[in-house]
Enzyme design. Structure first.
Site, short mmCIF file in Angstrom:
data_model
loop_
_atom_site.label_atom_id
_atom_site.label_comp_id
_atom_site.label_asym_id
_atom_site.label_seq_id
_atom_site.Cartn_x
_atom_site.Cartn_y
_atom_site.Cartn_z
N ASP A 138 41.32 41.63 15.35
CA ASP A 138 42.75 41.93 15.35
C ASP A 138 43.51 40.71 15.85
O ASP A 138 43.00 39.97 16.70
CB ASP A 138 43.06 43.14 16.22
N ARG A 195 41.07 52.56 8.46
CA ARG A 195 40.99 54.02 8.48
C ARG A 195 41.08 54.71 7.13
O ARG A 195 40.75 55.88 7.01
CB ARG A 195 42.08 54.58 9.40
N ARG A 217 34.38 54.73 13.54
CA ARG A 217 35.51 54.86 14.47
C ARG A 217 35.44 56.17 15.28
O ARG A 217 35.98 56.26 16.38
CB ARG A 217 36.77 54.78 13.64
N ARG A 264 43.87 43.92 5.36
CA ARG A 264 43.47 45.19 6.01
C ARG A 264 42.57 46.02 5.10
O ARG A 264 42.67 47.24 5.06
CB ARG A 264 44.71 46.00 6.42
N TYR A 300 54.76 40.42 20.02
CA TYR A 300 54.09 41.56 20.67
C TYR A 300 54.00 41.35 22.18
O TYR A 300 54.13 42.29 22.97
CB TYR A 300 52.67 41.76 20.11
O1 CP3 Z 1 42.18 43.02 7.24
C1 CP3 Z 1 41.13 43.47 7.73
O2 CP3 Z 1 40.44 44.37 7.18
C2 CP3 Z 1 40.58 42.85 8.99
C3 CP3 Z 1 40.97 43.46 10.20
C4 CP3 Z 1 42.38 43.36 10.74
C5 CP3 Z 1 42.88 44.32 11.68
N1 CP3 Z 1 44.09 43.91 12.09
C6 CP3 Z 1 42.15 45.51 12.15
C7 CP3 Z 1 42.92 46.64 12.69
C8 CP3 Z 1 43.38 42.41 10.55
C9 CP3 Z 1 43.41 41.20 9.64
C10 CP3 Z 1 44.46 42.77 11.43
C11 CP3 Z 1 45.68 41.97 11.54
C12 CP3 Z 1 46.82 42.51 12.28
N2 CP3 Z 1 46.82 43.29 13.41
C13 CP3 Z 1 48.16 42.21 11.96
C14 CP3 Z 1 48.61 41.31 10.85
C15 CP3 Z 1 48.52 41.97 9.53
C16 CP3 Z 1 49.58 43.00 9.31
O3 CP3 Z 1 49.20 44.10 8.93
O4 CP3 Z 1 50.75 42.66 9.45
C17 CP3 Z 1 48.98 42.88 12.88
C18 CP3 Z 1 50.49 42.87 12.93
C19 CP3 Z 1 48.13 43.53 13.82
C20 CP3 Z 1 48.51 44.32 15.01
C21 CP3 Z 1 48.03 45.69 14.91
N3 CP3 Z 1 46.71 46.08 15.07
C22 CP3 Z 1 48.77 46.85 14.61
C23 CP3 Z 1 50.27 46.86 14.34
C24 CP3 Z 1 47.89 47.92 14.64
C25 CP3 Z 1 48.23 49.38 14.53
C26 CP3 Z 1 48.45 49.75 13.12
C27 CP3 Z 1 47.60 50.92 12.76
O5 CP3 Z 1 47.22 50.98 11.58
O6 CP3 Z 1 47.34 51.76 13.63
C28 CP3 Z 1 46.60 47.43 14.89
C29 CP3 Z 1 45.35 48.20 14.97
C30 CP3 Z 1 44.33 47.85 13.92
N4 CP3 Z 1 43.89 46.60 13.66
C31 CP3 Z 1 43.62 48.78 13.10
C32 CP3 Z 1 42.73 48.01 12.33
C33 CP3 Z 1 41.72 48.53 11.34
C34 CP3 Z 1 43.76 50.29 13.13
C35 CP3 Z 1 43.05 50.70 14.37
C36 CP3 Z 1 42.19 51.89 14.36
O7 CP3 Z 1 41.10 51.93 13.75
O8 CP3 Z 1 42.59 52.80 15.10
#
Ligand code: CP3
Length: 360
Positions: free
Chosen positions: A87, A42, A51, A38, A164
């Site tokens: 994602d 943000r 964003r 990640r 999920y």
């Molecule tokens: O790592 C990176 O920089 C690449 C991008 C990436 C995202 N999600 C972008 C994202 C990766 C590799 C993921 C993987 C992901 N997504 C996982 C596995 C990794 C982990 O952290 O366990 C999981 C469980 C998800 C599901 C998911 N997507 C969740 C639980 C959330 C909400 C969490 C939050 O921070 O709000 C997301 C949204 C998400 N995916 C964001 C990003 C940058 C935040 C969204 C935003 O900009 O509003």
């Protein structure tokens, strides 16, 4: 029986020069490579600026924007690998579900899958036609990334994605997911079969498009006992991991809360195993043996600590790795939202200037 390629040199036999790829193959490196799960998101002002005008789903649907966001941490932090901006939940949409990222709530899936009939309605993803925008972002990135910074593709592991789909969003106890497993195994296996087939197709398409390594995220697998993992999950992860490994690119198998699951996860596959911070790195590595590389495992919350504490934590991880070939520095889980960027950059510098002689 499939024959696995040894987790050694790629089929061409040419040693890669990028430190991240060398470490994945357990080849000697000048300094330990570092990247962060990640690493785009943000906590970065550059990401927030994009964003402010686009939703998460818009960013991933526009290959130029997704490529730009992928490059932001490469420029700002000096990391040794880029991870495609996407994602793990994107494939659920072509499978037939509605996905929303609700403000402050994380992902929401409407009409969760809780019956055999619902599992049977799911469509297997065809990545080239269903997720072509992601593949296009990969092709752009391969042109734009510097030669020493390989691109990591990824997808969610069948258990984490299925959880999920069954819960409809995040969960504390995974009651519905385990409920489906225990009370309707036919529905569970139907669901896992379509999720695994989709993940396999998606990862192979990412590799064909140019991903130089891939990571399977099984973020919530630590909710399972080893026996349940073996019975309900391992065959599906194995199918995805082995298909990816057969291409010859490094495959990172990551989960959290996995102290008791590591041997079964390793048996499922992966040339690199991700460790979270609950497991002292050298203990995890010892359990896995010398045949795999390891990735990890700084606690993401240490990035909020004062400099001296953070430095000591980074030194601790590096000392436990002991300079053995095959360590990729990372966190034990993803970067948290309010993480100070300067602390992340400081970790990259510490890892790159680490001198093992200082500790022994
Ligand atoms: O790592 C990176 O920089 C690449 C991008 C990436 C995202 N999600 C972008 C994202 C990766 C590799 C993921 C993987 C992901 N997504 C996982 C596995 C990794 C982990 O952290 O366990 C999981 C469980 C998800 C599901 C998911 N997507 C969740 C639980 C959330 C909400 C969490 C939050 O921070 O709000 C997301 C949204 C998400 N995916 C964001 C990003 C940058 C935040 C969204 C935003 O900009 O509003």
């Amino acid at each position: 029986m499939n024959h696995l390629p040894a987790a050694g040199l790629p089929p061409t036999g040419v040693e890669p020069t990028a430190r991240f790829l060398r470490a994945c193959l357990r080849l000697p490196v000048d300094v330990t490579p570092v990247w962060f799960m990640r690493q785009a998101g943000r906590y970065m002002p550059e990401y927030r600026a994009i964003r402010a005008h686009h939703t998460l789903l818009e960013i991933v649907q526009r290959p130029e924007l997704a490529a730009e966001v992928t490059l932001q941490p490469v420029r700002a932090l000096g990391v040794d690998a880029a991870i495609l901006f996407a994602d793990i939940l994107l494939p659920v949409v072509p499978m037939g579900l509605q996905l929303e990222f609700a403000q402050g709530e994380g992902p929401l899936i409407h009409e969760p899958v809780r019956s055999l009939a619902a599992a049977q309605r799911l469509r297997r993803v065809d990545a080239e036609s269903d997720l072509g925008h992601v593949l296009k972002a990969i092709r752009i990135l391969r042109r734009e990334l510097p030669a020493g910074v390989p691109l990591i593709g990824f997808c969610g592991a069948p258990f984490t994605v299925a959880s999920y789909m069954v819960e409809g969003g995040a969960s504390r106890d995974f009651r519905n997911t385990k409920g489906l497993m225990y009370t309707d195994p036919g529905a569970w296996h139907t669901l896992m079969d379509v999720v695994a087939a989709s993940a396999e197709d998606y990862l192979l398409a990412q590799i064909r498009a140019g991903a130089q390594a891939v990571q399977l995220f099984d973020s919530w697998v630590g909710q399972l006992s080893p026996a349940d993992y073996v019975a309900y999950v391992q065959p599906y992860s194995q199918r995805v991991l082995r298909a990816a490994m057969a291409t010859g690119v490094p495959v990172i198998h990551f989960g959290t809360g996995t102290a008791t699951l590591l041997p079964a996860m390793q048996a499922a596959g992966g040339s690199v195993i991700g460790l979270d911070w609950r497991m002292p790195l050298e203990q995890g590595w010892q359990l896995l043996g010398d045949e795999v590389a390891v990735q990890g495992n700084l606690d993401p919350v240490s990035l909020f600590a004062p400099p001296a504490v953070l430095q000591a934590r980074v030194a601790d991880v590096l000392t436990r790795a002991g300079g053995r070939p095959g360590h990729i520095f990372n966190l034990g889980h993803g970067i948290l939202t309010h993480t100070p960027v300067e602390n992340v950059r400081a970790v990259v510098d510490m890892v790159h200037t680490w001198n093992p002689a200082r500790t022994s």
